[in-house]
Design a protein around this motif. Sequence first.
Motif, PDB file in Angstrom:
ATOM      1  N   GLY A  20       0.817  -1.264  -0.104  1.00  0.00           N
ATOM      2  CA  GLY A  20       0.140   0.050  -0.071  1.00  0.00           C
ATOM      3  C   GLY A  20       0.873   1.242   0.123  1.00  0.00           C
ATOM      4  N   LEU A  41      -6.016   4.407  -5.232  1.00  0.00           N
ATOM      5  CA  LEU A  41      -7.060   3.445  -4.608  1.00  0.00           C
ATOM      6  C   LEU A  41      -6.588   2.283  -4.167  1.00  0.00           C
ATOM      7  CD1 LEU A  41      -9.844   4.127  -7.139  1.00  0.00           C
ATOM      8  CD2 LEU A  41     -10.087   4.803  -4.686  1.00  0.00           C
ATOM      9  N   CYS A  42      -5.653   1.754  -5.116  1.00  0.00           N
ATOM     10  CA  CYS A  42      -5.120   0.285  -4.607  1.00  0.00           C
ATOM     11  C   CYS A  42      -4.477   0.564  -3.402  1.00  0.00           C
ATOM     12  CB  CYS A  42      -4.092  -0.081  -5.673  1.00  0.00           C
ATOM     13  SG  CYS A  42      -4.872  -0.691  -7.080  1.00  0.00           S
ATOM     14  N   ALA A  44      -4.892   2.730  -0.818  1.00  0.00           N
ATOM     15  CA  ALA A  44      -5.531   3.127   0.083  1.00  0.00           C
ATOM     16  C   ALA A  44      -6.377   1.720   0.808  1.00  0.00           C
ATOM     17  CB  ALA A  44      -6.856   4.167  -0.086  1.00  0.00           C
ATOM     18  N   LEU A  45      -6.792   0.877  -0.374  1.00  0.00           N
ATOM     19  CA  LEU A  45      -7.331  -0.338  -0.105  1.00  0.00           C
ATOM     20  C   LEU A  45      -6.274  -1.190   0.624  1.00  0.00           C
ATOM     21  CD1 LEU A  45      -9.705  -2.115  -0.295  1.00  0.00           C
ATOM     22  CD2 LEU A  45      -8.910  -3.020  -2.501  1.00  0.00           C
ATOM     23  N   ALA A  46      -5.047  -1.402   0.302  1.00  0.00           N
ATOM     24  CA  ALA A  46      -4.202  -2.302   0.768  1.00  0.00           C
ATOM     25  C   ALA A  46      -3.779  -1.932   2.181  1.00  0.00           C
ATOM     26  CB  ALA A  46      -2.749  -2.234  -0.312  1.00  0.00           C
ATOM     27  N   ALA A  48      -5.794  -0.273   4.102  1.00  0.00           N
ATOM     28  CA  ALA A  48      -6.880  -0.575   5.102  1.00  0.00           C
ATOM     29  C   ALA A  48      -7.141  -2.000   5.218  1.00  0.00           C
ATOM     30  CB  ALA A  48      -8.281  -0.069   4.497  1.00  0.00           C
ATOM     31  N   ILE A  49      -6.727  -3.031   4.413  1.00  0.00           N
ATOM     32  CA  ILE A  49      -6.809  -4.395   4.875  1.00  0.00           C
ATOM     33  C   ILE A  49      -5.465  -4.872   5.581  1.00  0.00           C
ATOM     34  CG2 ILE A  49      -6.346  -6.648   3.553  1.00  0.00           C
ATOM     35  CD1 ILE A  49      -7.705  -5.410   1.197  1.00  0.00           C
TER      36      ILE A  49
END
Length: 216
Positions: A20, A41-42, A44-46, A48-49
């Motif tokens: 991320g 987006l990638c 932020a998603l990573a 968060a996960i």
Amino acid sequence: MELHRRRRSTGLAVLVIVFGLVAVVCAWGAANTATTVVYALCGALALAIGGVLLRDEFRPFRFVIAEDGLTLRDGGTVAWTDLDHIVLDEPTPPAMSGPHLLLEPGDRVVLKLDEVKESQDEIIEALRRYAGPRFDNRIARRGDHVNFLTVLRGYEPGRVDNLLRRAGDALLSGDPAQRAELRQELENPDLVVVLRGYDRAQVDAHLRKLYARLGD
């Protein structure tokens, strides 16, 4: 006896967070707006996960088996005198989550053994010592687990496991009607042949033994 969480996802969480961060850096230096948005987006998603995985790994965990009762993961306590039984059992097939502890009455699952570092034998010993006759090792009472060979064109494992569990429960129950029902089902079991499954000859031989035991 205090149990300790088995940490299995820390490395994965760190890798996801690093990915991320790299994606966020790439977004900062991207050549155009569309690429910036995709990287952002990638990233932020990573992040968060990865954050969720780390939170789950390091959130407070406490499970204690002691002379006066249990301290549960949610912080609550249960005295042995408030329980009829604490049961060591396995989930109903085809679930594969492994052995768990549940409290009766209520059939409330309070611990999955694959989540802790301590071995099943250590936990059994602690429960025998502190819970005494309230401890029901249903796995042991149901009988030894049968390790069938996996072969081409064998019986579908889930159906076999489910049938064996129900037959074991019928043997434990001592209920003549339940035993008779399972015995009738074993006369013509609803088993399906799949590409890779349990060796049919081994399963058939074991089912014949169960059929005889249910008639005793």
